[in-house]
Write a protein that holds these residues in place. Structure first.
Motif, PDB file in Angstrom:
ATOM      1  N   LEU A 282       0.840  -1.194   0.000  1.00 50.29           N
ATOM      2  CA  LEU A 282       0.000   0.000   0.000  1.00 50.29           C
ATOM      3  C   LEU A 282       0.877   1.246   0.000  1.00 50.29           C
ATOM      4  O   LEU A 282       1.737   1.414   0.868  1.00 50.29           O
ATOM      5  N   LEU A 283       0.676   2.130  -0.978  1.00 54.22           N
ATOM      6  CA  LEU A 283       1.458   3.347  -1.095  1.00 54.22           C
ATOM      7  C   LEU A 283       0.687   4.597  -0.698  1.00 54.22           C
ATOM      8  O   LEU A 283       1.290   5.621  -0.383  1.00 54.22           O
ATOM      9  N   GLY A 284      -0.637   4.532  -0.728  1.00 57.26           N
ATOM     10  CA  GLY A 284      -1.427   5.707  -0.362  1.00 57.26           C
ATOM     11  C   GLY A 284      -2.905   5.382  -0.338  1.00 57.26           C
ATOM     12  O   GLY A 284      -3.367   4.462  -1.026  1.00 57.26           O
ATOM     13  N   SER A 285      -3.675   6.114   0.472  1.00 55.83           N
ATOM     14  CA  SER A 285      -5.118   5.917   0.557  1.00 55.83           C
ATOM     15  C   SER A 285      -5.799   7.272   0.665  1.00 55.83           C
ATOM     16  O   SER A 285      -5.319   8.167   1.372  1.00 55.83           O
ATOM     17  N   TYR A 286      -6.926   7.419  -0.031  1.00 57.72           N
ATOM     18  CA  TYR A 286      -7.612   8.704  -0.120  1.00 57.72           C
ATOM     19  C   TYR A 286      -9.118   8.471  -0.242  1.00 57.72           C
ATOM     20  O   TYR A 286      -9.567   7.372  -0.553  1.00 57.72           O
ATOM     21  N   THR A 287      -9.891   9.515  -0.011  1.00 62.23           N
ATOM     22  CA  THR A 287     -11.345   9.467  -0.183  1.00 62.23           C
ATOM     23  C   THR A 287     -11.758  10.553  -1.154  1.00 62.23           C
ATOM     24  O   THR A 287     -11.407  11.721  -0.967  1.00 62.23           O
ATOM     25  N   VAL A 288     -12.479  10.176  -2.204  1.00 57.05           N
ATOM     26  CA  VAL A 288     -12.926  11.120  -3.226  1.00 57.05           C
ATOM     27  C   VAL A 288     -14.406  10.872  -3.515  1.00 57.05           C
ATOM     28  O   VAL A 288     -14.977   9.881  -3.056  1.00 57.05           O
ATOM     29  N   HIS A 289     -15.015  11.763  -4.280  1.00 62.95           N
ATOM     30  CA  HIS A 289     -16.434  11.591  -4.605  1.00 62.95           C
ATOM     31  C   HIS A 289     -16.617  10.431  -5.576  1.00 62.95           C
ATOM     32  O   HIS A 289     -15.724  10.087  -6.349  1.00 62.95           O
ATOM     33  N   SER A 290     -17.789   9.840  -5.534  1.00 67.11           N
ATOM     34  CA  SER A 290     -18.107   8.711  -6.399  1.00 67.11           C
ATOM     35  C   SER A 290     -18.887   9.186  -7.618  1.00 67.11           C
ATOM     36  O   SER A 290     -19.693  10.116  -7.536  1.00 67.11           O
ATOM     37  N   GLN A 291     -18.665   8.534  -8.753  1.00 69.62           N
ATOM     38  CA  GLN A 291     -19.421   8.814  -9.966  1.00 69.62           C
ATOM     39  C   GLN A 291     -20.547   7.812 -10.167  1.00 69.62           C
ATOM     40  O   GLN A 291     -21.249   7.872 -11.179  1.00 69.62           O
ATOM     41  N   SER A 292     -20.725   6.908  -9.207  1.00 64.66           N
ATOM     42  CA  SER A 292     -21.700   5.832  -9.382  1.00 64.66           C
ATOM     43  C   SER A 292     -23.027   6.121  -8.711  1.00 64.66           C
ATOM     44  O   SER A 292     -24.089   5.818  -9.267  1.00 64.66           O
ATOM     45  N   LYS A 293     -22.979   6.700  -7.507  1.00 60.24           N
ATOM     46  CA  LYS A 293     -24.193   6.956  -6.754  1.00 60.24           C
ATOM     47  C   LYS A 293     -24.131   8.335  -6.135  1.00 60.24           C
ATOM     48  O   LYS A 293     -23.065   8.816  -5.771  1.00 60.24           O
ATOM     49  N   GLU A 294     -25.281   8.954  -6.013  1.00 62.13           N
ATOM     50  CA  GLU A 294     -25.353  10.280  -5.418  1.00 62.13           C
ATOM     51  C   GLU A 294     -24.996  10.238  -3.937  1.00 62.13           C
ATOM     52  O   GLU A 294     -25.245   9.255  -3.232  1.00 62.13           O
ATOM     53  N   ARG A 295     -24.358  11.308  -3.476  1.00 64.52           N
ATOM     54  CA  ARG A 295     -23.997  11.475  -2.063  1.00 64.52           C
ATOM     55  C   ARG A 295     -23.238  10.279  -1.509  1.00 64.52           C
ATOM     56  O   ARG A 295     -23.419   9.870  -0.371  1.00 64.52           O
ATOM     57  N   THR A 296     -22.369   9.700  -2.301  1.00 59.13           N
ATOM     58  CA  THR A 296     -21.494   8.629  -1.829  1.00 59.13           C
ATOM     59  C   THR A 296     -20.064   8.933  -2.271  1.00 59.13           C
ATOM     60  O   THR A 296     -19.835   9.734  -3.179  1.00 59.13           O
ATOM     61  N   ALA A 297     -19.113   8.284  -1.612  1.00 60.12           N
ATOM     62  CA  ALA A 297     -17.697   8.516  -1.887  1.00 60.12           C
ATOM     63  C   ALA A 297     -17.019   7.214  -2.305  1.00 60.12           C
ATOM     64  O   ALA A 297     -17.581   6.123  -2.162  1.00 60.12           O
ATOM     65  N   SER A 298     -15.826   7.353  -2.843  1.00 58.77           N
ATOM     66  CA  SER A 298     -15.001   6.206  -3.207  1.00 58.77           C
ATOM     67  C   SER A 298     -13.742   6.221  -2.350  1.00 58.77           C
ATOM     68  O   SER A 298     -13.170   7.291  -2.104  1.00 58.77           O
ATOM     69  N   ARG A 299     -13.320   5.051  -1.892  1.00 57.30           N
ATOM     70  CA  ARG A 299     -12.043   4.921  -1.187  1.00 57.30           C
ATOM     71  C   ARG A 299     -11.005   4.519  -2.230  1.00 57.30           C
ATOM     72  O   ARG A 299     -11.137   3.489  -2.882  1.00 57.30           O
ATOM     73  N   PHE A 300     -10.003   5.360  -2.388  1.00 52.64           N
ATOM     74  CA  PHE A 300      -9.021   5.200  -3.453  1.00 52.64           C
ATOM     75  C   PHE A 300      -7.669   4.810  -2.873  1.00 52.64           C
ATOM     76  O   PHE A 300      -7.156   5.472  -1.975  1.00 52.64           O
ATOM     77  N   TYR A 301      -7.105   3.708  -3.390  1.00 51.31           N
ATOM     78  CA  TYR A 301      -5.806   3.218  -2.933  1.00 51.31           C
ATOM     79  C   TYR A 301      -4.814   3.200  -4.092  1.00 51.31           C
ATOM     80  O   TYR A 301      -5.175   2.884  -5.227  1.00 51.31           O
ATOM     81  N   ILE A 302      -3.566   3.530  -3.784  1.00 47.64           N
ATOM     82  CA  ILE A 302      -2.461   3.333  -4.714  1.00 47.64           C
ATOM     83  C   ILE A 302      -1.623   2.189  -4.157  1.00 47.64           C
ATOM     84  O   ILE A 302      -1.158   2.255  -3.020  1.00 47.64           O
ATOM     85  N   MET A 303      -1.473   1.127  -4.942  1.00 47.18           N
ATOM     86  CA  MET A 303      -0.766  -0.064  -4.496  1.00 47.18           C
ATOM     87  C   MET A 303       0.323  -0.437  -5.497  1.00 47.18           C
ATOM     88  O   MET A 303       0.177  -0.218  -6.706  1.00 47.18           O
ATOM     89  N   LYS A 304       1.380  -1.009  -4.975  1.00 48.09           N
ATOM     90  CA  LYS A 304       2.474  -1.506  -5.810  1.00 48.09           C
ATOM     91  C   LYS A 304       2.409  -3.020  -5.833  1.00 48.09           C
ATOM     92  O   LYS A 304       2.323  -3.668  -4.789  1.00 48.09           O
ATOM     93  N   GLY A 305       2.447  -3.591  -7.033  1.00 45.38           N
ATOM     94  CA  GLY A 305       2.379  -5.035  -7.175  1.00 45.38           C
ATOM     95  C   GLY A 305       3.681  -5.600  -7.702  1.00 45.38           C
ATOM     96  O   GLY A 305       4.278  -5.052  -8.633  1.00 45.38           O
ATOM     97  N   SER A 306       4.138  -6.706  -7.114  1.00 45.18           N
ATOM     98  CA  SER A 306       5.382  -7.341  -7.535  1.00 45.18           C
ATOM     99  C   SER A 306       5.131  -8.615  -8.326  1.00 45.18           C
ATOM    100  O   SER A 306       6.062  -9.328  -8.660  1.00 45.18           O
ATOM    101  N   GLN A 307       3.885  -8.919  -8.594  1.00 38.60           N
ATOM    102  CA  GLN A 307       3.520 -10.132  -9.304  1.00 38.60           C
ATOM    103  C   GLN A 307       3.015  -9.765 -10.701  1.00 38.60           C
ATOM    104  O   GLN A 307       2.554  -8.655 -10.937  1.00 38.60           O
TER     105      GLN A 307
END
Length: 426
Positions: free
Chosen positions: A228-253
């Motif tokens: 896990l490199l970072g985690s954030y909360t932003v608005h969602s484009q899927s449903k009204e008045r909801t948010a998305s939890r956004f992660y930046i991850m590094k994969g070695s596989q």
């Protein structure tokens, strides 16, 4: 952008339809009953995107444009694309028709457009950043990058079709929200609800596990091979008045097929510019539309890569030379410990026994360490005294004075007068 270069609303909608909807439209239809449900769902996802692009992102770049009412938008897309009539129900009714039962009167496409309109209303293109405080998480999104953090892995033609997407997974918001009736403005004056946070809320660990699960399910990468490199909360484009939890991850596989490796620098460049641009006598969608599904995360990704580059260039997190700790390493490392009087006792004894400076070139660093430790210890000793007259005095066993105005000359020891309390005497 000059006013003369601003794409009019109808031309922007035409450009978005051409790019996102036209590839799915069938010309040999008669009524919407002749089309399979899967086709209705695909077109609904695409017009949902068109509504978001027009009423939020295009207006956000061009504040002078007005918010287009729901029913007017539906009529415009039918006029521009008559084939869309096979996917509409309520729009084809006379103007005086009222919406009483949205579930029965609206087609899938019309429901998707109404959902997009509700999202745009709450996001409000006139604001720089939407206020998402208190909104429940409806989606988890993951940007997966390689070991060198130079490339990311995206997939194309998922939902919506024709755009690049992150790894995403919906979160069941039923456990996070409760509904109460309320009267708020709506494009069709239908009965609306306001969602409230309930006591059952997914915590960060649970959301992170959803992210790991999504990467495993979609990209085939195990959680033990991710960082896990970072985690954030932003608005969602899927449903009204909801948010998305956004992660930046590094994969070695290795990543499963279906993903494309995209340089992160190129991705950031793709976020910039208008959504539509004049081409000859018409307006065409630009490459930004290819990445519009990632626009909520664009600023975060740009800032993250900038911070990473600064760190790797050595401007931040520079390694400390071992020589900087020479002569006072044990005292500096022990500053964070609670037993600071003990540090002072050891330090004073050692300097009384050995006043010779082994390495004169390090005297400056030793002086700095001396002043730092004496200040910290004096503060701690003073904190145990209930009759303080000042930060460096104590009345009970006589004053303790520390002279911090020592010289930084290499061959001159700092001047300090320390009269130790009787409890320090051996």
């Amino acid at each position: 952008m000059d006013v003369s270069e601003v794409c009019p609303t109808v031309d922007a909608i035409r450009a978005f339809l051409e790019y996102l909807v036209d590839p799915l439209l069938q010309e040999d239809h008669s009524t919407n009953d002749d089309l399979p449900l899967s086709q209705h769902e695909k077109v609904a996802n695409q017009v949902h995107s068109v509504a978001l692009l027009n009423n939020y992102y295009h207006r956000k770049l061009n504040q002078e444009l007005a918010f287009l009412p729901y029913r007017e938008f539906c009529k415009i897309i039918v006029d521009l694309r008559p084939a869309m009539s096979a996917y509409m129900k309520f729009t084809l009714l006379p103007e005086y028709a009222e919406l009483v039962d949205a579930e029965q009167q609206l087609s899938l496409a019309e429901k998707a457009i109404m959902s997009a309109y509700d999202i745009c209303l709450y996001l409000d293109a006139s604001k720089n950043d939407p206020n998402i405080e208190g909104w429940p998480i409806s989606k988890v999104a993951v940007l997966l990058v390689d070991n060198e953090k130079e490339n990311c892995f995206l997939h194309f033609n998922s939902i919506p079709h024709g755009v690049w997407s992150l790894i995403e997974k919906d979160v069941d918001t039923l456990d996070q929200i409760s509904e109460v009736t309320s009267e708020i403005k709506s494009p069709c004056k239908r009965r609306r609800v306001i969602m409230k946070r309930s006591k059952v809320i997914l915590n960060e660990d649970q959301l992170l596990q959803v992210g790991y699960s999504a990467v495993k399910e979609i990209a085939g990468v195990n959680s033990i091979d991710m960082m896990l490199l970072g985690s954030y909360t932003v608005h969602s484009q899927s449903k009204e008045r909801t948010a998305s939890r956004f992660y930046i991850m590094k994969g070695s596989q290795s990543i499963d097929e279906g993903f494309t490796q995209v340089p992160i620098k190129d991705l950031i460049e793709s976020f910039r510019g208008p959504l539509v641009k004049r081409s000859s006598c018409s307006w065409k969608a630009t490459a930004v539309v290819n990445y519009f599904h990632m626009l909520p995360y664009s600023e975060i990704i740009s800032e993250w890569i900038s911070r990473m580059q600064i760190t790797e260039d050595g401007i931040k997190n520079q390694p400390i030379s071992e020589n900087e700790y020479e002569g006072c390493a044990s005292d500096v490392k022990d500053q964070g410990q609670q037993d600071r009087p003990k540090v002072l006792k050891i330090y004073v004894r050692r300097n009384k026994k050995d006043r010779k400076v082994v390495n004169p070139s390090m005297q400056h660093h030793s002086n700095e360490c001396t002043r730092t430790i004496e200040a910290c210890v004096t503060k701690q000793i003073g904190s145990h005294d209930t009759n303080q007259e000042g930060p460096n005095t104590r009345n009970k066993n006589g004053p303790i004075k520390v002279d911090t105005n020592s010289s930084d000359t290499p061959n001159q020891r700092p001047k300090r007068l320390i009269k130790r309390p009787s409890r320090f005497n051996t």
